[in-house]
Each structure stands twice: as C-alpha cells, then as structure tokens.
Design a protein around this motif. Sequence first.
Motif, PDB file in Angstrom:
ATOM      1  N   PHE B 407      -2.675 -14.746  -3.356  1.00  0.00           N
ATOM      2  CA  PHE B 407      -2.988 -14.085  -1.718  1.00  0.00           C
ATOM      3  C   PHE B 407      -3.498 -12.836  -1.747  1.00  0.00           C
ATOM      4  O   PHE B 407      -2.833 -11.632  -1.998  1.00  0.00           O
ATOM      5  CB  PHE B 407      -1.826 -14.615  -1.014  1.00  0.00           C
ATOM      6  N   SER B 408      -4.372 -12.797  -1.373  1.00  0.00           N
ATOM      7  CA  SER B 408      -5.423 -11.236  -0.481  1.00  0.00           C
ATOM      8  C   SER B 408      -3.630 -10.128   0.041  1.00  0.00           C
ATOM      9  O   SER B 408      -3.666  -9.259  -0.063  1.00  0.00           O
ATOM     10  CB  SER B 408      -6.223 -11.125   0.622  1.00  0.00           C
ATOM     11  N   ILE B 409      -2.805 -11.503   0.728  1.00  0.00           N
ATOM     12  CA  ILE B 409      -2.317 -10.536   1.763  1.00  0.00           C
ATOM     13  C   ILE B 409      -0.943  -9.827   0.459  1.00  0.00           C
ATOM     14  O   ILE B 409      -0.460  -8.961   1.228  1.00  0.00           O
ATOM     15  CB  ILE B 409      -0.784 -11.699   2.195  1.00  0.00           C
ATOM     16  N   ASP B 410      -0.743  -9.998  -0.682  1.00  0.00           N
ATOM     17  CA  ASP B 410      -0.327  -9.714  -1.853  1.00  0.00           C
ATOM     18  C   ASP B 410      -0.716  -7.820  -1.566  1.00  0.00           C
ATOM     19  O   ASP B 410       0.267  -7.014  -2.319  1.00  0.00           O
ATOM     20  CB  ASP B 410      -0.369 -10.522  -3.101  1.00  0.00           C
ATOM     21  N   LEU B 411      -1.790  -7.725  -1.776  1.00  0.00           N
ATOM     22  CA  LEU B 411      -2.631  -6.146  -2.055  1.00  0.00           C
ATOM     23  C   LEU B 411      -1.287  -5.715  -0.242  1.00  0.00           C
ATOM     24  O   LEU B 411      -1.479  -4.038  -1.269  1.00  0.00           O
ATOM     25  CB  LEU B 411      -3.737  -6.166  -1.799  1.00  0.00           C
ATOM     26  N   GLN B 412      -1.527  -6.051   0.474  1.00  0.00           N
ATOM     27  CA  GLN B 412      -0.764  -5.298   1.457  1.00  0.00           C
ATOM     28  C   GLN B 412       0.982  -5.191   1.028  1.00  0.00           C
ATOM     29  O   GLN B 412       1.699  -4.055   1.596  1.00  0.00           O
ATOM     30  CB  GLN B 412      -0.916  -5.854   3.173  1.00  0.00           C
ATOM     31  N   LEU B 413       1.579  -6.855   0.903  1.00  0.00           N
ATOM     32  CA  LEU B 413       2.466  -6.266   0.084  1.00  0.00           C
ATOM     33  C   LEU B 413       3.489  -5.381  -0.986  1.00  0.00           C
ATOM     34  O   LEU B 413       4.106  -4.810  -0.788  1.00  0.00           O
ATOM     35  CB  LEU B 413       3.167  -7.915   0.023  1.00  0.00           C
ATOM     36  N   ILE B 414       2.316  -5.451  -2.071  1.00  0.00           N
ATOM     37  CA  ILE B 414       2.498  -4.881  -3.291  1.00  0.00           C
ATOM     38  C   ILE B 414       1.467  -2.864  -2.337  1.00  0.00           C
ATOM     39  O   ILE B 414       3.345  -2.197  -2.819  1.00  0.00           O
ATOM     40  CB  ILE B 414       1.484  -4.638  -3.890  1.00  0.00           C
ATOM     41  N   GLY B 415       1.354  -2.616  -1.474  1.00  0.00           N
ATOM     42  CA  GLY B 415       1.357  -1.031  -1.110  1.00  0.00           C
ATOM     43  C   GLY B 415       2.383  -1.324   0.137  1.00  0.00           C
ATOM     44  O   GLY B 415       2.791  -0.212  -0.457  1.00  0.00           O
ATOM     45  N   GLY B 416       3.521  -2.094   0.149  1.00  0.00           N
ATOM     46  CA  GLY B 416       4.718  -2.099   1.212  1.00  0.00           C
ATOM     47  C   GLY B 416       5.461  -1.440   0.134  1.00  0.00           C
ATOM     48  O   GLY B 416       6.462  -0.518   0.453  1.00  0.00           O
ATOM     49  N   VAL B 417       6.046  -1.929  -1.148  1.00  0.00           N
ATOM     50  CA  VAL B 417       6.697  -2.359  -1.888  1.00  0.00           C
ATOM     51  C   VAL B 417       6.399  -0.114  -1.991  1.00  0.00           C
ATOM     52  O   VAL B 417       7.622   0.554  -2.064  1.00  0.00           O
ATOM     53  CB  VAL B 417       6.469  -2.368  -3.508  1.00  0.00           C
ATOM     54  N   ILE B 418       5.599  -0.204  -2.366  1.00  0.00           N
ATOM     55  CA  ILE B 418       5.255   1.757  -2.603  1.00  0.00           C
ATOM     56  C   ILE B 418       5.647   2.477  -1.826  1.00  0.00           C
ATOM     57  O   ILE B 418       7.353   2.981  -1.562  1.00  0.00           O
ATOM     58  CB  ILE B 418       3.863   2.013  -3.126  1.00  0.00           C
ATOM     59  N   ILE B 419       5.316   2.117  -0.404  1.00  0.00           N
ATOM     60  CA  ILE B 419       5.256   2.595   0.971  1.00  0.00           C
ATOM     61  C   ILE B 419       7.202   2.883   0.818  1.00  0.00           C
ATOM     62  O   ILE B 419       7.439   4.338   1.625  1.00  0.00           O
ATOM     63  CB  ILE B 419       4.299   2.553   2.276  1.00  0.00           C
ATOM     64  N   LEU B 420       7.116   1.771   0.875  1.00  0.00           N
ATOM     65  CA  LEU B 420       8.714   1.772   1.503  1.00  0.00           C
ATOM     66  C   LEU B 420       9.748   2.369   0.396  1.00  0.00           C
ATOM     67  O   LEU B 420      11.055   2.925   1.140  1.00  0.00           O
ATOM     68  CB  LEU B 420       9.592   0.370   0.444  1.00  0.00           C
ATOM     69  N   GLN B 421       9.286   2.845  -0.414  1.00  0.00           N
ATOM     70  CA  GLN B 421      10.310   3.734  -1.409  1.00  0.00           C
ATOM     71  C   GLN B 421      10.097   5.381  -0.240  1.00  0.00           C
ATOM     72  O   GLN B 421      11.050   6.538  -1.156  1.00  0.00           O
ATOM     73  CB  GLN B 421       9.590   4.233  -2.456  1.00  0.00           C
ATOM     74  N   THR B 422       9.420   5.684   0.146  1.00  0.00           N
ATOM     75  CA  THR B 422       9.533   6.700   1.244  1.00  0.00           C
ATOM     76  C   THR B 422      10.386   6.572   2.544  1.00  0.00           C
ATOM     77  O   THR B 422      10.509   7.508   3.278  1.00  0.00           O
ATOM     78  CB  THR B 422       8.234   7.451   2.097  1.00  0.00           C
ATOM     79  N   LEU B 423      10.971   5.768   2.349  1.00  0.00           N
ATOM     80  CA  LEU B 423      11.822   5.194   3.690  1.00  0.00           C
ATOM     81  C   LEU B 423      12.927   6.647   3.427  1.00  0.00           C
ATOM     82  O   LEU B 423      13.618   7.135   4.664  1.00  0.00           O
ATOM     83  CB  LEU B 423      12.086   4.235   3.381  1.00  0.00           C
ATOM     84  N   PRO B 424      13.595   6.259   2.669  1.00  0.00           N
ATOM     85  CA  PRO B 424      15.495   7.198   2.549  1.00  0.00           C
ATOM     86  C   PRO B 424      15.311   9.224   3.539  1.00  0.00           C
ATOM     87  O   PRO B 424      15.204   9.440   4.168  1.00  0.00           O
ATOM     88  CB  PRO B 424      15.658   7.484   1.056  1.00  0.00           C
ATOM     89  N   ALA B 425      13.742   9.695   3.176  1.00  0.00           N
ATOM     90  CA  ALA B 425      13.076  10.604   2.587  1.00  0.00           C
ATOM     91  C   ALA B 425      12.940  10.641   4.481  1.00  0.00           C
ATOM     92  O   ALA B 425      13.601  11.911   5.108  1.00  0.00           O
ATOM     93  CB  ALA B 425      12.288  11.501   1.820  1.00  0.00           C
ATOM     94  N   ILE B 426      11.961   9.682   4.747  1.00  0.00           N
ATOM     95  CA  ILE B 426      11.841   9.852   6.108  1.00  0.00           C
ATOM     96  C   ILE B 426      12.441   9.653   7.276  1.00  0.00           C
ATOM     97  O   ILE B 426      12.812  10.358   7.953  1.00  0.00           O
ATOM     98  CB  ILE B 426      10.158   8.875   6.268  1.00  0.00           C
ATOM     99  N   VAL B 427      13.379   8.172   6.554  1.00  0.00           N
ATOM    100  CA  VAL B 427      14.495   7.824   8.080  1.00  0.00           C
ATOM    101  C   VAL B 427      15.305   8.252   8.243  1.00  0.00           C
ATOM    102  O   VAL B 427      15.887   8.873   9.470  1.00  0.00           O
ATOM    103  CB  VAL B 427      14.360   6.247   7.924  1.00  0.00           C
TER     104      VAL B 427
END
Lengths: 81, 541
Positions: B407-427
């Motif tokens: 599903f095309s939505i998986d593209l955004q979800l895969i992007g989400g897996v990547i961007i989530l790794q910035t959560l500790p440093a930022i949040v």
Amino acid sequence: MDPRLRNPLLLSIPLWATLFPWFYNRTDPQIAGVPFFYWYQLMWIPLSVLCTVAVYRADRILTGSGTGAETSSGDDRLAGC
Amino acid sequence: MEVKKVELTIFIILFVGVSVLGFAASRWRKANLDNLDEWGLGGRSFGPWVTWFLIGGDLYTAYTFVAVPALIYGAGALGFFAVPYTIIVYPLVFFVALRLWSVSRALGYVTVSDFIAGRHGSPALALIIAITGIVATMPYIALQLIGIEAVLKVMGVGTQEFLGTSEWPIIIAFTVLAAYTYQAGLRAPALIAFVKDALIYIVVLAAIIVIPIKLGGFDAIFGAADEKFAATPNPNDGIELADATIIGYSTLALGSALALFLYPHCVTGLLAARSRDTIKRNMAALPAYSLVLGLLALLGYMAIAAGIKPLVDEDGKADPNTIVPLLFDDQFPDWFAGIAFAAIGIGALVPAAIMSIAAANLFSRNIWKAYVRPQAGEAEQAKVSRLASLFVKAGAVATILVLDPQFSIDLQLIGGVIILQTLPAIVFGLYTAWFHRHALIAGWAAGMTVGMWMLYETENVAAGKEHFGGALFKLEKFGLDTDSTIYTGLIAVAVNIAVAVGGTWLLGRFGSPEGDDETEPDDYFAEQVKPGREPVGAALH
C-alpha cells in the motif's frame, strides 16, 4: 511539561480513549448505519477539541495571556510555577 | 484508457491558476528572498490564520485522500488508524511544539538540527538528525507523487507513451512545483494552501453528503464492505479489526503521532508562527482536519459499495491508489470530477513543496554550511537550499522505484520508522540535557539498525516481494507464539530509547564530559529573540 498547564492530564484523555481498540472494536450499537467502531472514534475528534480548549483556556486565565500580540517572556509567567 | 477531456480541462485550468498564484507569491509582502530566513520561513511573520492554513496544509495530503482510503478499500478497519493517529497528535504536540518554537525564536534556530547542536553541543548528532530528516522526507514526498499519478492515470493522461516514456504528467507537475517553489520558497505554498483547502472542503462536503445518498445510506455501504471482506481469503480484513491486527492498529496510531512533528516540514510550519499563542490557538482548531480525514477514509468503503475496481496498469498490476479518483469519476458529473481531481492534485503538490523546502533547509544549514563551506553567507545558503530542494524531489522519485510496498501508505510509514529515531534527541532534548550526546548517537544507530532489519524482514505477499513490503512486523519473527503484527517504528524507537538511557548511565559512570548546552530553562518559554542573538539574516538589511 509546561508548568503553566494546570491540567495536563486532561490532554491525555483522548489517548486513553482511542489507543485501546479492544474496548471499541465492535459493530453495535450503530448510528445511521455506521458501526460503533467508526462513530466512536469520530466522536472523539470534537471531544479532544474540548479537552485541548479546556486546557488552553485554563492556561490563559491563570497566566493572563493577551490576545495573541507578541509578549515578552516576562509577562507569561505569573504565580509560582 | 482514453483521455477524459472535460475533467482534464478543468483540472488544467485550476492547476495553471494555482501556478500563477505561485509566481505571484514572490511579490507578496515584499521581502529579500535571498535571505534564507525569508525563503525558508516566510520571514517568521505569519499570523494565526495563515499559520492555521499552513500547518493544516502540511497535515492533509495525498495520504489523506488517496492512501488511507486505498488501505480501507483493501484491508478494511485497519485503515482507520489514521483517525486515532490524528486525535492523539494534538495533545502530544503541546508537549513539543511550544517549547521548540520558543527556544528557536530565542536563539535564532531555523531548523531542528540547529536546536540539536545548541542543546546537546554535538555537531555529529546534529548532522545525523539532519540526514535522517532529509532521508525520511523522501518517501513522504514520494507518496504525494503517487497521489498525483493516480489522478492523472484515471484521467487517461499517464498512460500514453511519448518520446520513450509515459511519465510525462509527473515530470510536468513537478517542473511546475519546482519552478515556483524555487522562486518564492515558503510563501508559495502558503498562498496556495488557501485555494487547496477551499477546494478540498467543497469536494469533501459533496463526497460525504452526495455519495452516501446515491449509494443508499451507510447501512448499504458498510453492508457491501462486509460482504466483500467476508468473501476474500484473507482472515485479517473486515469492517471490524481482526484479533491479529489490533496491536498493529494501536501501534500504527501511536507511532505515527509520535513521528509527525519530527518531520522537517512540520517543524518548518511550526517555526513560521508569530507567537506561542498562535500555535496554541491552532492546535485547538486543527482537529477540524481530523474530521475531514475520517470522512475521507470512509470513501474506501463507498468505493466498494459503488462497485469500483482499481485501474490495472499495462503490466497487469492493479493500482489501489486509483480508488478515490475512480469513485469521483463514477459518482460526480464530469465538470465536478475535474474540480475534485484538481483538489487532489493541488492537495498533493502543496505538501510536496513544503516537505522539499524543509528538507532543503536542513541540507543547506546543517550540512552545507556546517561542514562543506562554513563561510557561506545568507545568500549562498538560500541558493544551496533551492538546489537541494530539487535534489530532494529527485530522491523521492528514486524512492518510488526502489521501494514497492503493498500500500502506498507504507511509504509514509517507512519514512516514520526513520524519523522516529530522532525522537529521543529532539523530544527528550526539549525537556532535559541529561542524555549524553554519544548515547543519543548510539541509540539512533541501534534504532535504525533494528528498524531497517525489521523492514527488510517484512514481505509484500500480494506482489511477491520478500523485503521492504510494509511497516507492520510479524511478532512471530521475534519467536512469540502469535499472529499479531506491530508497527516497526515503535519497536525501533523503543530500542533507541533503551540504548540512549543505558548509554547515558554508562558514560556517566565513566565520567565522560557533557556537551555544551547553550540553552537556558527560560528559553523554552520565550516569546522574543534573546538579546545578543541576532535573528538569522538581520545582517543583510
């Protein structure tokens, strides 16, 4: 956490209500043909607005924020946070 | 498929109209556009209503009206996770957005990477955050491209070959997008966001009122969907969640919400606000968009009830992203379908512009200026940003070719897996300087590794692809005896956090020196620039 938010827990209510599908994963009761699963979650949209507005309003009353014009960092912090 | 002339004509008229607006945008509130701050953040002077539209313009994209309905059409109730996702995003944002805005205003930060450098005192961590942000944005832009492509296919435009390629529609659309964002930067999307939102509301209202009536009410709609899913061999689809998908549903919602404001383009929208009050007011008002998303999701079921079948490509593959355009084509008169297609098309173009500008800013400030040419002035940064914006769009196209999820939505979800790794440093970084910068880097590395491994192990059964087929990971691969799946991003960020905490504790025991933190507790509540910290670009005036 913003110390000026007096009711931050209010903000978490929508999370409790929607993050546990075990509690709302059913078809009945239906409203206008829409199963419970769907109208329950849609209903939480306006409800979450109420929660957010309630927190924001309480925040403004307590800190006496203005109408949105720029304020310096001094004015926004009042009674002992 | 023959070209649909009426719809195409109206589509082109609206599209051209929007492009003209885009070029005119460079005249709006005259400012020196060579200044990166002007180009990238619209001069930081947008008032509440403009910000409302701009932030909203970010949130509702081809994800909303192509990808989510397509998932509902194909998988049923699982696709509705987007509603709890947007419900819980707003309270979560309260804890991030205000602090980030304030500290950025006080210290002149333009990107999230600036903040990381200032708070943690680690150029390496800032670089990693920048690269992660840029890479994560590309699949999200790719999703917008796919949305435009679906609309063009349904109008019969994407399907003829000319000069050895049938990709002309996408090429033209992105040339237009690239041209006017190049010239006007953030101001282009802001102006067009008004048009986009107006178009979308008109179309959504029509869709949610007219189509259900024509189809015999929601009883009939959900009934038809129920029948369809009962007849498929897949036990996990249906208008209710199957047991095996419940954890997936919940973790998709939570993971997506945690990820949203980490994206460079959301930060851009945020930092463009005039004041904290502006942001607070908008946070309360934005759930109107949540409702739009929920109602549009139901279009997936309406398509089932209307008997819509996805368009099949020349290579025999059915494209579920065409479901909503086909439904509009089927249910609306031609002229209105044209308007609806324009709404979708422009609605994908605007976020794509915003996303690529934001990623470009990250590149020019936190990679180019930080490492390649530290002496680069404001004018050079703005120029590099413009070029980077073009490259990011090219990267998005490459993503479509390389990843081929179900599903095309998986593209955004895969992007989400990547961007989530910035959560500790930022949040966490917004609340405390406790985490050691090297532990945060280690956590990022651990999360990325685990996340990439999990994505690699996820197959796309429908297309016979063994790897990178989606973002829901089968828990049985961890050795657990269950059918359930879970959103990869959440596991990956949990590992990230665990390593960051463990690493910080360990480094503390070894007495490893802390990084330099230039922020002060007061900065996180600031409304003004700190004395002695010139806002970016002041020197040019």
